[in-house]
Design a protein around this motif. Structure first.
Motif, mmCIF file in Angstrom:
data_model
loop_
_atom_site.group_PDB
_atom_site.id
_atom_site.type_symbol
_atom_site.label_atom_id
_atom_site.label_comp_id
_atom_site.label_asym_id
_atom_site.label_seq_id
_atom_site.Cartn_x
_atom_site.Cartn_y
_atom_site.Cartn_z
ATOM 1 N N PHE A 142 7.227 -5.665 6.171
ATOM 2 C CA PHE A 142 7.577 -4.248 6.306
ATOM 3 C C PHE A 142 7.041 -3.438 5.134
ATOM 4 C CE2 PHE A 142 11.186 -1.018 5.950
ATOM 5 C CZ PHE A 142 10.673 -0.176 6.927
ATOM 6 N N PHE A 143 7.289 -3.916 3.912
ATOM 7 C CA PHE A 143 6.819 -3.192 2.732
ATOM 8 C C PHE A 143 5.301 -3.218 2.601
ATOM 9 C CE2 PHE A 143 11.033 -3.714 0.192
ATOM 10 C CZ PHE A 143 11.602 -2.698 0.933
ATOM 11 N N GLN A 144 4.648 -4.180 3.217
ATOM 12 C CA GLN A 144 3.189 -4.247 3.175
ATOM 13 C C GLN A 144 2.540 -3.519 4.351
ATOM 14 O OE1 GLN A 144 2.735 -8.578 2.637
ATOM 15 N NE2 GLN A 144 1.663 -8.003 0.768
ATOM 16 N N GLY A 145 3.345 -3.000 5.257
ATOM 17 C CA GLY A 145 2.798 -2.239 6.383
ATOM 18 C C GLY A 145 2.227 -3.093 7.494
ATOM 19 N N ASN A 146 2.636 -4.365 7.577
ATOM 20 C CA ASN A 146 2.103 -5.202 8.652
ATOM 21 C C ASN A 146 3.204 -5.918 9.432
ATOM 22 O OD1 ASN A 146 2.834 -7.246 6.903
ATOM 23 N ND2 ASN A 146 0.757 -7.723 6.270
ATOM 24 N N LEU A 147 4.344 -5.255 9.611
ATOM 25 C CA LEU A 147 5.449 -5.803 10.391
ATOM 26 C C LEU A 147 5.077 -5.796 11.869
ATOM 27 C CD1 LEU A 147 8.435 -6.790 10.353
ATOM 28 C CD2 LEU A 147 9.089 -4.395 10.658
ATOM 29 N N ASP A 148 5.215 -6.932 12.525
ATOM 30 C CA ASP A 148 4.940 -7.047 13.957
ATOM 31 C C ASP A 148 6.120 -6.453 14.719
ATOM 32 O OD1 ASP A 148 4.425 -7.754 16.581
ATOM 33 O OD2 ASP A 148 4.349 -9.918 16.196
ATOM 34 N N ALA A 149 5.907 -5.304 15.333
ATOM 35 C CA ALA A 149 6.983 -4.605 16.034
ATOM 36 C C ALA A 149 7.508 -5.397 17.229
ATOM 37 C CB ALA A 149 6.505 -3.232 16.490
ATOM 38 N N ASP A 150 6.758 -6.373 17.702
ATOM 39 C CA ASP A 150 7.195 -7.183 18.833
ATOM 40 C C ASP A 150 7.999 -8.412 18.413
ATOM 41 O OD1 ASP A 150 5.902 -5.482 20.649
ATOM 42 O OD2 ASP A 150 3.992 -6.528 20.335
ATOM 43 N N ALA A 151 8.141 -8.673 17.114
ATOM 44 C CA ALA A 151 8.827 -9.867 16.637
ATOM 45 C C ALA A 151 10.345 -9.783 16.818
ATOM 46 C CB ALA A 151 8.488 -10.136 15.179
ATOM 47 N N PRO A 173 0.810 -1.213 0.000
ATOM 48 C CA PRO A 173 0.000 0.000 0.000
ATOM 49 C C PRO A 173 0.852 1.275 0.000
ATOM 50 C CG PRO A 173 0.112 -0.866 2.225
ATOM 51 C CD PRO A 173 0.857 -1.841 1.337
ATOM 52 N N HIS A 174 2.166 1.119 0.111
ATOM 53 C CA HIS A 174 3.068 2.263 0.244
ATOM 54 C C HIS A 174 3.583 2.733 -1.110
ATOM 55 C CE1 HIS A 174 3.878 0.543 4.489
ATOM 56 N NE2 HIS A 174 2.720 1.149 4.411
ATOM 57 N N TYR A 175 2.709 3.387 -1.842
ATOM 58 C CA TYR A 175 3.074 3.975 -3.124
ATOM 59 C C TYR A 175 2.002 5.012 -3.467
ATOM 60 C CZ TYR A 175 -0.643 1.484 -5.579
ATOM 61 O OH TYR A 175 -1.866 1.037 -6.007
ATOM 62 N N ASP A 223 6.833 2.689 12.424
ATOM 63 C CA ASP A 223 5.978 3.715 11.823
ATOM 64 C C ASP A 223 6.423 4.154 10.425
ATOM 65 O OD1 ASP A 223 4.289 3.799 14.075
ATOM 66 O OD2 ASP A 223 5.673 5.146 15.111
ATOM 67 N N LEU A 224 7.477 3.562 9.917
ATOM 68 C CA LEU A 224 7.942 3.927 8.580
ATOM 69 C C LEU A 224 7.019 3.330 7.523
ATOM 70 C CD1 LEU A 224 11.806 3.434 8.893
ATOM 71 C CD2 LEU A 224 10.499 5.551 9.069
ATOM 72 N N ARG A 225 6.800 4.095 6.494
ATOM 73 C CA ARG A 225 6.001 3.634 5.350
ATOM 74 C C ARG A 225 6.885 3.707 4.122
ATOM 75 N NH1 ARG A 225 0.583 6.916 5.304
ATOM 76 N NH2 ARG A 225 0.635 5.909 3.284
ATOM 77 N N VAL A 226 7.467 2.572 3.789
ATOM 78 C CA VAL A 226 8.394 2.507 2.666
ATOM 79 C C VAL A 226 8.069 1.290 1.797
ATOM 80 C CG1 VAL A 226 10.255 3.691 3.885
ATOM 81 C CG2 VAL A 226 10.119 1.208 3.970
ATOM 82 N N SER A 227 8.602 1.326 0.592
ATOM 83 C CA SER A 227 8.447 0.204 -0.328
ATOM 84 C C SER A 227 9.548 0.322 -1.375
ATOM 85 C CB SER A 227 7.077 0.234 -1.011
ATOM 86 O OG SER A 227 6.940 1.421 -1.792
ATOM 87 N N ALA A 228 9.622 -0.678 -2.192
ATOM 88 C CA ALA A 228 10.470 -0.662 -3.376
ATOM 89 C C ALA A 228 9.655 -1.313 -4.477
ATOM 90 C CB ALA A 228 11.762 -1.428 -3.130
ATOM 91 N N ILE A 269 10.543 -10.529 -5.853
ATOM 92 C CA ILE A 269 9.205 -10.148 -5.401
ATOM 93 C C ILE A 269 8.970 -8.722 -5.872
ATOM 94 C CG2 ILE A 269 7.696 -9.795 -3.404
ATOM 95 C CD1 ILE A 269 9.634 -11.722 -1.869
ATOM 96 N N GLN A 270 7.791 -8.474 -6.438
ATOM 97 C CA GLN A 270 7.437 -7.111 -6.855
ATOM 98 C C GLN A 270 6.343 -6.582 -5.938
ATOM 99 O OE1 GLN A 270 6.805 -6.419 -11.020
ATOM 100 N NE2 GLN A 270 6.406 -4.236 -10.705
ATOM 101 N N PHE A 271 6.565 -5.359 -5.424
ATOM 102 C CA PHE A 271 5.650 -4.725 -4.494
ATOM 103 C C PHE A 271 4.824 -3.606 -5.119
ATOM 104 C CE2 PHE A 271 9.084 -6.543 -2.034
ATOM 105 C CZ PHE A 271 8.397 -7.215 -1.039
ATOM 106 N N VAL A 272 5.385 -2.921 -6.102
ATOM 107 C CA VAL A 272 4.740 -1.749 -6.701
ATOM 108 C C VAL A 272 4.916 -1.843 -8.213
ATOM 109 C CG1 VAL A 272 4.786 0.788 -6.845
ATOM 110 C CG2 VAL A 272 5.222 -0.340 -4.646
ATOM 111 N N PRO A 273 3.853 -1.594 -8.996
ATOM 112 C CA PRO A 273 4.029 -1.578 -10.456
ATOM 113 C C PRO A 273 4.976 -0.445 -10.850
ATOM 114 C CG PRO A 273 1.806 -0.874 -9.857
ATOM 115 C CD PRO A 273 2.475 -1.304 -8.593
#
Length: 185
Positions: free
Chosen positions: A54-63, A20-22, A72-77, A88-92
Motif C-alpha cells: 500500500f505504501f509503495q503504491g502497488n497494492l493488488d486491489a483484487d487481493a 514513492p508517496h512523499y 487510489d489512495l497515495r499515502v505513506s508514513a 520498516i522505513q518508507f520515507v527519509p
C-alpha cells in the motif's frame, strides 16, 4: 534490535522499503512533531505484505474486497512498527511523508510539513504489543536526539491532530506507558 542511530535521515536497524508517496518539506530543517498512527491491512489482520504494498503504491486491489476502497489512495508514513517490534522505513525523515492529511497541531495546519509519522501495526481496539512499545520508545528517544524540536509535549496521536476525522492510535494506546518508557529505556 537497536534503533539508536540515524544515518542521512534513515533509521539504523530499520529495513528500508522506499515509497514513492512523499515530497519535499517546505523547510527540511523543520521537524518538530511526532505523530503516532495505526494501520492493518486488511483491517484487523496482521503480518501480511499489504501495508508495504500500500505504501509503495502497488497494492493488488483484487487481493481483498477492502482494497478496492483504498486502491487510489497515495499515502505513506516514515516508519511502520510491526507487531513483533521490527521496523520498516518508507520515507527519509527530512522528506514529507503523506500520513496526517488535513490536520492541526498547536494552531499550526498541515502537520505533514513538520512531522514524522510512525504507524503501529494494529487497530484502535486491540492492545499493542510489548515489542511495539519498546521499539517506539527507543525510536522516539533517537528522534528526539537527532531532531531536538521533537519534545515530550510534541508527541501526539493522529486522533488528536485530526479529531472527528481520525481515531488512531485509539483509546487502547497507552500514552503513559510510552512516556514512562521514554525516561527509563
Amino acid at each position: 534490535m537497536s534503533f539508536s542511530r540515524i544515518d542521512d535521515h534513515w533509521l539504523a536497524g530499520a529495513r528500508a522499503c522506499p515509497s514513492p508517496h512523499y515530497n519535499s518539506r517546505p523547510d527540511s530543517e523543520d521537524i518538530s512533531l511526532l505523530v503516532v498512527h495505526n494501520i492493518s491491512l486488511p483491517p484487523g489482520q496482521f503480518d501480511g505484505p499489504y501495508i508495504e504494498q500500500f505504501f509503495q503504491g502497488n497494492l493488488d486491489a483484487d487481493a481483498h474486497p477492502y482494497f478496492a476502497q483504498i486502491r487510489d489512495l497515495r499515502v505513506s508514513a516514515h516508519l511502520l512498527i510491526r507487531r513483533d517490534g521490527s521496523v520498516i522505513q518508507f520515507v527519509p525523515f527530512n522528506e514529507r511523508a503523506w500520513h496526517a492529511g488535513i490536520s492541526c497541531f498547536d494552531g499550526r495546519q498541515q502537520c505533514n510539513d513538520f512531522s514524522i509519522g510512525i504507524e503501529l501495526e494494529g487497530t484502535d481496539t486491540l492492545p499493542y504489543t510489548d515489542q511495539q512499545y519498546q521499539s517506539l520508545a527507543a525510536i522516539t528517544q533517537t528522534l528526539m536526539q537527532y531532531y531536538p524540536a521533537i519534545t515530550r509535549d510534541r508527541i501526539t496521536g493522529h486522533q488528536h491532530i485530526a479529531p472527528g476525522r481520525k481515531t488512531d492510535p485509539g483509546h487502547v494506546f497507552d500514552w503513559e506507558r510510552l512516556h514512562l518508557l521514554l525516561y527509563t529505556a
